[in-house]
Design a protein around this motif. Structure first.
Motif: not given
Length: 560
Positions: A33, A453-454, A456-457, A460-461, A527, A530
């Motif tokens: 990822t 995945e969280w 990674s998000e 990215a942020y 969720h 975020r």
């Protein structure tokens, strides 16, 4: 989108955007990822010679996942889901390792993994907002992000038994099983009867000369129900994988079945017996606890009904009444649900003996075996420790990890490991944990995917917003720990001595180590956090004068 750093090194310090510790399910997906989607320069380190994590090391006879094959895999590679050949209902260790190796090859992951390398120290440098990493070969690395994919069950637990160093036979731990181990015809002793112990006992009994099982706690178990699967079974799974994964990720335990909504006492005794029997015949520990009725883990009357059913099965299966009595648990059915491939029936074999070490403790390990308190010497050629792991935080304590102001992770977690949302912990900026403390108690691959995945998000942020560091507020972490404790206390699990609360390690804090609210609820929390601008985290950025400005996003709601 973040860009890759150059290959330059500062002196002997080799720079990366992210360093990942561990090359199991979590580390491999984290690498893919960050590298392929975020375009970061990533390096993975693992002490093993190859990929696999827990499944690289746990090569003991009988090693088996108790999650059905169709959900013990990655969901993100949809082509592989269709291509991979499902041949059995459950997966043995060689099958799982073959799958993990295939994933590594398919996505060219090994080129960014450094094997046979141990991370000895990791220290956060507040001036540069980077992690400084030391390895056992003397090299130095640095990275903006440190991701720990150490595994829940990887730090081995060897009990401190008097005389252990004087045993002249072969001594094995199931989590470090030697490739050349030969048990044929030998006198073998096994200490430990958890999931691993019951698997190895069942597997080796037919080949050893004699087998003595040293049992501390008898276990509630149901059959695993493993075996080959039909083409129709596999075709149906592959045709419905989208709906299967949707159900898994929104369920409680993420095992690929619909959890029951029926209270145990809402049906007649005859109907209860029928439902339990069907589950016993089908197999699966988690299915028996969660697919039969809705309240076995939370209502004592319901729990007793399940206890009674399993106890009756033990008495039916085990021929010797005294052995059956020793094998019969009397406490709550509230530990990790177990399943077996014929464990109880193994004690009908003439070459298998059971020693109850609660009633008759181990006094010492001798040159030639084990001496119990009754003075009996149990002569052994091989002694196997199936004593499990210092779970959840064990591997963290074996690395010199230091956060802000040089605080050690051992000091930060002296009252027991804690986290915010399982993925981060206060005072350790830019350190992300895959399967960290107080994460969901579930089938692991779907939870690993959720957390990777969280993480990674949020990385990215941070890259897009040019943020230098992030970490949870201590208030947010405290609230999350409280939430996990509150949920655990509503279940019967918190009333049983179990490794999932640290009870298997002498001196380890008996506290909550998992979020027992289920994967679906956990995903909703992630969720919401975020969506609310990463509520509960604080970030730092660099201004034009390279002075740090703190941007704090405080916890707004106590139910985060």
């Amino acid at each position: 989108m973040p860009t890759m750093m150059s290959d330059s090194a500062i002196g002997t310090e080799i720079k990366y955007d992210a360093i990942v510790i561990g090359a199991g399910f979590g580390g491999l997906y984290m690498l893919k990822t960050l590298r392929d989607e975020l375009k970061l320069k990533v390096r993975v380190f693992d002490k093993a010679k190859d990929v696999g994590g827990t499944w690289y090391w746990n090569r003991y006879p009988g090693a088996l996942s108790d999650t059905e094959a169709f959900t013990y895999c990655f969901s993100w590679d949809q082509d592989l889901l269709q291509e991979w050949d499902i041949t059995t209902r459950y997966l043995t260790q060689p099958q799982i390792l073959k799958y993990i190796n295939h994933v590594a090859d398919r996505h060219n992951l090994r080129q960014d993994i450094q094997f046979e390398t141990v991370i000895t120290a990791a220290e956060f440098d507040e001036e540069s907002s980077r992690w400084l990493i030391s390895t056992n070969d003397g090299r130095k690395y640095s990275a903006k992000y440190l991701v720990t994919a150490l595994g829940l069950l990887s730090a081995t637990n060897v009990p401190n038994i008097n005389g252990i160093d004087q045993f002249k036979g072969e001594l094995y731990h199931t989590a470090n099983w030697p490739r050349d181990a030969n048990l044929n015809g030998k006198r073998v002793g096994v200490i430990g009867t958890g999931s691993t112990g019951t698997q190895v006992v069942t597997a080796i009994a037919p080949v050893v000369g004699s087998l003595t099982v040293f049992q501390r706690s008898p276990q509630y178990m149901v059959p695993v129900g493993n075996g080959p699967v039909s083409k129709e079974y596999v075709d149906n799974i592959k045709r419905n994988y989208d709906s299967i994964w949707e159900q898994v990720k929104n369920s409680k335990v993420a095992f690929g079945f619909e959890e029951s909504q029926i209270p145990t006492m809402s049906v007649s005794e005859a109907e209860r017996e029928k439902i339990f029997q069907n589950a016993w015949d089908k197999g699966g520990g988690f299915r028996f606890m969660f697919e039969t009725f809705s309240d076995i883990a939370i209502d004592e009357k319901a729990n007793i009904a399940a206890q009674d059913f399993i106890r009756k099965k033990i008495s039916e299966i085990v021929k010797d009444p005294e052995t059956a009595r020793k094998l019969t648990p009397r406490d709550l059915y509230a530990k990790r649900p177990l399943c077996d491939s014929g464990y109880y029936a193994t004690f009908n074999r003439e070459n298998v003996a059971l020693v109850d070490v609660k009633a008759n403790p181990i006094k010492e390990i001798t040159v030639s075996g084990i001496r119990t308190e009754d003075g009996v010497d149990h002569e052994l050629d091989v002694l196997i420790f199936a004593t499990g792991f210092d779970a959840v935080d064990g591997n963290y304590k074996r690395i010199n990890i230091r956060g802000r102001n040089g605080i050690a992770i051992q000091e930060h977690w002296k009252e027991g490991p804690s986290s915010y949302l399982s993925v981060a912990t206060a005072n350790f900026p830019n350190m992300f944990m895959i399967l960290g403390p107080n994460g969901p108690f579930t089938n692991l691959p779907p939870t690993i995917e959720t957390e990777v995945e969280w993480v990674s998000e949020i990385i990215a942020y941070m890259e897009e917003e040019k943020l230098s560091s992030m970490e949870p507020n201590i208030e947010a972490e405290t609230l999350w720990s409280g939430t996990c404790r509150e949920i655990a206390d509503k279940t019967l699990f918190s009333k049983a001595d179990s490794w999932i609360f640290g009870a298997n390690i002498p001196g380890k804090p008996h506290t909550v180590y998992f979020y027992l609210g289920g994967l679906g609820a956990f995903r909703e929390v992630l969720h919401d956090v975020r969506k609310d601008n990463y509520r509960g985290f604080k970030f730092e950025t660099q201004n034009s004068s390279d002075k740090k400005n703190t941007l704090t996003k405080q916890m707004q709601k106590e139910d985060a």
